[in-house]
Structures are given as C-alpha cells and as structure tokens.
Design a protein around this motif. Structure first.
Motif, PDB file in Angstrom:
ATOM      1  N   LEU A 353       0.805  -1.173   0.104  1.00  7.55           N
ATOM      2  CA  LEU A 353      -0.065  -0.037   0.165  1.00  7.55           C
ATOM      3  C   LEU A 353       0.691   1.311  -0.110  1.00  7.55           C
ATOM      4  CD1 LEU A 353      -3.101  -0.712   2.386  1.00  7.55           C
ATOM      5  CD2 LEU A 353      -2.968  -0.483  -0.048  1.00  7.55           C
ATOM      6  N   GLY A 354       1.842   1.043   0.607  1.00  8.61           N
ATOM      7  CA  GLY A 354       2.993   2.289   0.721  1.00  8.61           C
ATOM      8  C   GLY A 354       3.337   2.619  -0.781  1.00  8.61           C
ATOM      9  N   ALA A 355       3.556   1.640  -1.516  1.00  7.06           N
ATOM     10  CA  ALA A 355       4.041   1.802  -2.756  1.00  7.06           C
ATOM     11  C   ALA A 355       2.774   2.243  -3.634  1.00  7.06           C
ATOM     12  CB  ALA A 355       4.658   0.647  -3.504  1.00  7.06           C
ATOM     13  N   HIS A 356       1.603   1.776  -3.552  1.00  3.49           N
ATOM     14  CA  HIS A 356       0.614   2.149  -4.090  1.00  3.49           C
ATOM     15  C   HIS A 356       0.177   3.427  -4.042  1.00  3.49           C
ATOM     16  CE1 HIS A 356      -3.240   0.955  -6.444  1.00  3.49           C
ATOM     17  NE2 HIS A 356      -3.856   1.668  -5.358  1.00  3.49           N
ATOM     18  N   LEU A 357       0.129   4.032  -2.651  1.00  2.00           N
ATOM     19  CA  LEU A 357      -0.346   5.270  -2.480  1.00  2.00           C
ATOM     20  C   LEU A 357       0.796   6.236  -2.836  1.00  2.00           C
ATOM     21  CD1 LEU A 357      -2.582   4.298   0.590  1.00  2.00           C
ATOM     22  CD2 LEU A 357      -3.370   4.591  -1.640  1.00  2.00           C
ATOM     23  N   GLU A 358       1.925   5.860  -3.032  1.00  2.00           N
ATOM     24  CA  GLU A 358       2.998   6.673  -3.341  1.00  2.00           C
ATOM     25  C   GLU A 358       3.470   7.428  -1.887  1.00  2.00           C
ATOM     26  OE1 GLU A 358       1.716   9.314  -6.427  1.00  2.00           O
ATOM     27  OE2 GLU A 358       1.897   7.663  -8.058  1.00  2.00           O
ATOM     28  N   ASN A 359       3.382   6.535  -1.001  1.00  2.00           N
ATOM     29  CA  ASN A 359       3.793   7.225   0.300  1.00  2.00           C
ATOM     30  C   ASN A 359       3.498   8.454   0.716  1.00  2.00           C
ATOM     31  OD1 ASN A 359       5.575   4.788   0.905  1.00  2.00           O
ATOM     32  ND2 ASN A 359       7.000   5.769  -0.615  1.00  2.00           N
ATOM     33  N   LYS A 360       2.014   8.755   0.119  1.00  2.00           N
ATOM     34  CA  LYS A 360       1.161  10.243   0.540  1.00  2.00           C
ATOM     35  C   LYS A 360       0.789   9.999   2.147  1.00  2.00           C
ATOM     36  CE  LYS A 360      -0.203  10.568  -4.009  1.00  2.00           C
ATOM     37  NZ  LYS A 360      -1.477  10.456  -4.945  1.00  2.00           N
ATOM     38  N   ILE A 361       0.725   9.065   2.866  1.00  2.00           N
ATOM     39  CA  ILE A 361       0.141   8.867   4.002  1.00  2.00           C
ATOM     40  C   ILE A 361       0.992   8.285   4.756  1.00  2.00           C
ATOM     41  CG2 ILE A 361      -2.345   9.558   3.551  1.00  2.00           C
ATOM     42  CD1 ILE A 361      -2.780   6.370   3.797  1.00  2.00           C
ATOM     43  N   ASN A 362       0.930   8.204   6.324  1.00  2.00           N
ATOM     44  CA  ASN A 362       1.568   6.995   7.194  1.00  2.00           C
ATOM     45  C   ASN A 362       0.775   5.875   7.149  1.00  2.00           C
ATOM     46  OD1 ASN A 362       3.452   9.219   7.724  1.00  2.00           O
ATOM     47  ND2 ASN A 362       2.027   9.879   9.133  1.00  2.00           N
ATOM     48  N   ILE A 363       1.426   4.797   7.100  1.00  3.60           N
ATOM     49  CA  ILE A 363       0.731   3.213   7.183  1.00  3.60           C
ATOM     50  C   ILE A 363       1.359   2.643   8.255  1.00  3.60           C
ATOM     51  CG2 ILE A 363       0.078   1.284   5.927  1.00  3.60           C
ATOM     52  CD1 ILE A 363       0.218   2.631   3.535  1.00  3.60           C
TER      53      ILE A 363
END
Length: 376
Positions: A353-363
């Motif tokens: 998800l970090g890659a999919h969301l381009e690290n836009k949020i904290n996971i």
C-alpha cells in the motif's frame, strides 16, 4: 483614515486529493477509498461478506495515518487512537450482523461510538483481500516453497463481456423480411442486434444474434413467438461472467519438488512464526510421507477445501468432522488457528500500500492485535 482590507476566502478548493505540509501528508478519504479499491476491488468479495467503508466520520475527512489490523478489538481501538489514526483498515469487519442500536452495552457498539467520537473511519476488505492475486492466500502460499498456484474457486469478472445477460439466436431465411425483424428487435430497450450469413440444410440464411438483459429477454421471446418459423429455431443462452484466472478463494499449490510432511511443517511454522500447530495425519500417512500438492485457505477453510484432491490441507480452522473426512481420504490437515493464517499478510500489505499510495500517508501496523487463542 482609510484602511485597506483584504478578504481571505474561508474555503479553498483543492486541485489535488492530497495536501503536503512540511511534516505531514494527507489524502481525502474518498480519494483514498478509490485507491484502495484500485489495489483490490471490493467486487472480489463474497456476496455474504460486509466489506468497504463501515464507519464514516462526517465529511470532509482527511487521512494522515492509516492503521492496519487483522481484528479490531477494544484494545486495538485504544492503540489506534493513541497513534492518531484517521482510518482503521481492519481485515475482519467489526460490523457484520446488522446493529439495531448503538449503545455502550456491547463491545462492537462501543467501537462504533469511539470511532465516531474521535473522527476515525473504519474500512474492511476481508474476502476481497482473500481473493486478490496479491492477497492473503498468495501470501500464505509463499511459506510452502517454490510452487505454482491457482485459485481453488476462481472469481468472476464484475461485468459481462458484452451487453446483457442473455443471448438469443435464430435464423431468418430469404422468404422473411429481415429488415422488419431486426427493426422490431432494435425497438426493444436494452438489446444489441448483430447478423451474419450462414448456411443451414443447403440453404443460405441470415443468423441473428441478440444480446439482452433479463428484463428485455421476455419482450424478445414474446416477439419471436408470434412467428412459428422463427420461434422454432430460437436458441436462448445464459451468459456467464468470465473467470479471473489469478483471482479467487483458496489456492491449489503444486510444489516444484516434493518434500516430506515434516519438512513442510517446519516451513509453515517458520512462515507464520509459530512454535506449535495442529496436525491430523491422513490415513496411511507419516511425517515422512511426501507432499507435492497443497490446498490452502486462510482463515476458516472447510467450505473452500471440501472435495479438493491434495496431499495436504492448510488452513486456520476446520470442523472436527471435516478433518475426519479429509483424513479418511489420506489427506493430511494442518490447522494454525484462524487469524494466524492471515495476520502476517499485513506486513506485506503495509509495503504494497505504501508503494500503491506513493507514500502520501503514514501506514502503521497494530502491535496489540493477536489471535485470541494460544497454546498453554
């Protein structure tokens, strides 16, 4: 004395779904939900499941921190609030059966109250992640060793490949008014009509193919029934949504090289980080028996694995009688407790998800979440 006054708009329309500040990044909740659906479509979920956004704070709602957990218990909720989560992704849906009231009486009602009071959304993918090509069951299969795999029960595409759910086919000979027939059919809503030349019984004819919805089907049949020559040659086909070859429930895995059951047990323990698991030996089998084909299903696998030919069933839990049935057929069964076959996937999910969301949020991953059962 004249003063210069500059009015500042109270609302600013954002051109993008996310905003970056010097220290934090945000995504609008709706944009985030759309991205999560792009990652693994909720259409993959089983019809009985309760997936998607289960609790929504009043809009607008922005998400800085996405909190991942397998089960959302009250202890996990407390952790999520302490870590300032804006959206909780709970693999299992904390709301499954309909709630008739929201009070402080039961723990699931209290979860909803605390989420809304603290403006925290709750989202659950559950069986959509089970079915997804990069989902829970594929992660579980990684612990077996090098193998090829396919879904035990492939999912179907969300849409039909063509317009409509049925296809009606019939032939028109040269003595019938082709234009009149096709015009009448095209006058019915929700149909598409195609035609091509064909030869039947040494006679040149025109084959008509009509794709239509269930509702339009009755009108098409009613029209054709008025002409016995057409109606007697009519074929009605029920269209199926195409299968998705890499998406679906469970996995049937064929190892590149057979290994002993004892070796497979150690591989599974290592992958799931377990010191113990439960084993039922198939009739006539020993720890030295070879394992080549493994049928697996994360969570509760009885219904998915039933009737599948394999050397080994791997799942979290099965009923006593289903284990007896499998063992009677010479199939070994390994049970690891329900959520132990799922929870480890969240580490992979965090990275994906970090890659999919381009690290836009904290996971972040829950540190409190754990299977309720332990060996003592």
């Amino acid at each position: 004395m004249l003063l210069s006054v500059h009015l500042v708009p109270t609302k600013v329309r954002l051109a993008q779904s996310w905003i970056c500040s010097s220290s934090r990044s945000f995504m609008d909740l709706k944009a985030l939900l759309s991205s999560l659906n792009d990652f693994a479509s909720l259409s993959f979920a089983e019809s009985w499941d309760n997936v998607g956004l289960l609790v929504e704070p009043s809009p607008p709602h922005t998400v800085n921190t996405l909190f991942l957990t397998n089960d959302l218990t009250e202890a996990v909720m407390e952790e999520a609030l302490q870590k300032k989560a804006d959206l909780i992704l709970s693999y299992h849906p904390p709301i499954f059966r309909p709630m008739k009231h929201i009070t402080w009486k039961t723990w699931k009602e209290r979860l909803v109250i605390r989420a809304l009071e603290n403006r925290v959304g709750i989202y659950s993918p559950h069986t959509a992640y089970d079915a997804a090509p990069q989902g829970v069951n594929n992660w579980l299969a990684k612990g077996l060793g090098t193998c090829s795999s396919r879904p035990i029960h492939p999912s179907k595409a969300p849409n039909y490949p063509t317009e409509g759910t049925h296809r009606v086919e019939f032939s028109v000979n040269h003595t019938q008014d082709l234009h009149k027939v096709t015009s009448a059919l095209k006058g019915i809503g929700d149909v598409s009509v195609t035609s091509f030349s064909a030869r039947f019984d040494d006679e040149e004819q025109t084959r008509i193919s009509v794709n239509c919805t269930q509702k339009a089907l009755m009108q098409v049949v009613a029209f054709l029934s008025k002409n016995n020559q057409l109606y007697q040659k009519t074929e009605i086909l029920s269209l199926e949504k195409p299968l998705l070859l890499h998406t679906g429930m469970g996995r049937l895995c064929t190892l590149d090289e057979s290994v002993s059951l004892a070796t497979m047990i150690e591989r599974i323990k290592r992958h799931l980080k377990l010191s113990h698991l439960r084993l039922a030996l198939g009739i006539g089998k020993t720890l030295g028996s070879p394992v080549k084909v493994v049928a697996l299903c994360a969570g509760s696998g009885s219904s998915v694995l039933q009737g599948v030919e394999a050397d080994l069933y791997l799942t979290g839990e099965m009923s006593h009688h289903d284990v007896l049935d499998a063992a009677s057929k010479g199939i070994n069964v390994i049970l690891c407790e329900h959520s132990n076959t799922e929870r480890g996937f969240l580490s992979d999910l965090q990275e994906m998800l970090g890659a999919h969301l381009e690290n836009k949020i904290n996971i972040i991953l829950s540190e409190t979440d754990r299977d309720p059962l332990c060996v003592v």
